[in-house]
Design a protein around this motif. Structure first.
Motif: not given
Length: 75
Positions: A1-29
């Motif tokens: 499981m990823i940390s909350c800090e990493k989740a926030a970074i991926i969340c921001n990347k997702t908003q700007y459509k810069e997150a990879s599929f794996m990052e999105k998957l990790k964020l969802r979990f």
């Protein structure tokens, strides 16, 4: 499981459509397990939606590149 800090970074990347599929998957979990990050993601989405509706424009690609060069020159 990823940390909350990493989740926030991926969340921001997702908003700007810069997150990879794996990052999105990790964020969802992570969001399934962490209600704090889930609330952050919801608020972040709302803020992005408001900014889009207000038709706010960011920097142009050339302005971003210029700013990046200036910031790298300072370090």
């Amino acid at each position: 499981m990823i940390s909350c800090e990493k989740a926030a970074i991926i969340c921001n990347k997702t908003q700007y459509k810069e997150a990879s599929f794996m990052e999105k998957l990790k964020l969802r979990f992570h969001l399934l397990m962490c209600k704090t990050c889930s609330a952050f993601t919801k608020k972040n989405s709302e803020l992005t939606s408001i900014c889009d509706k207000a038709n706010l424009n960011g920097l142009s690609a050339s302005d971003k590149a210029k700013m990046k060069q200036e910031l790298q020159g300072r370090t």
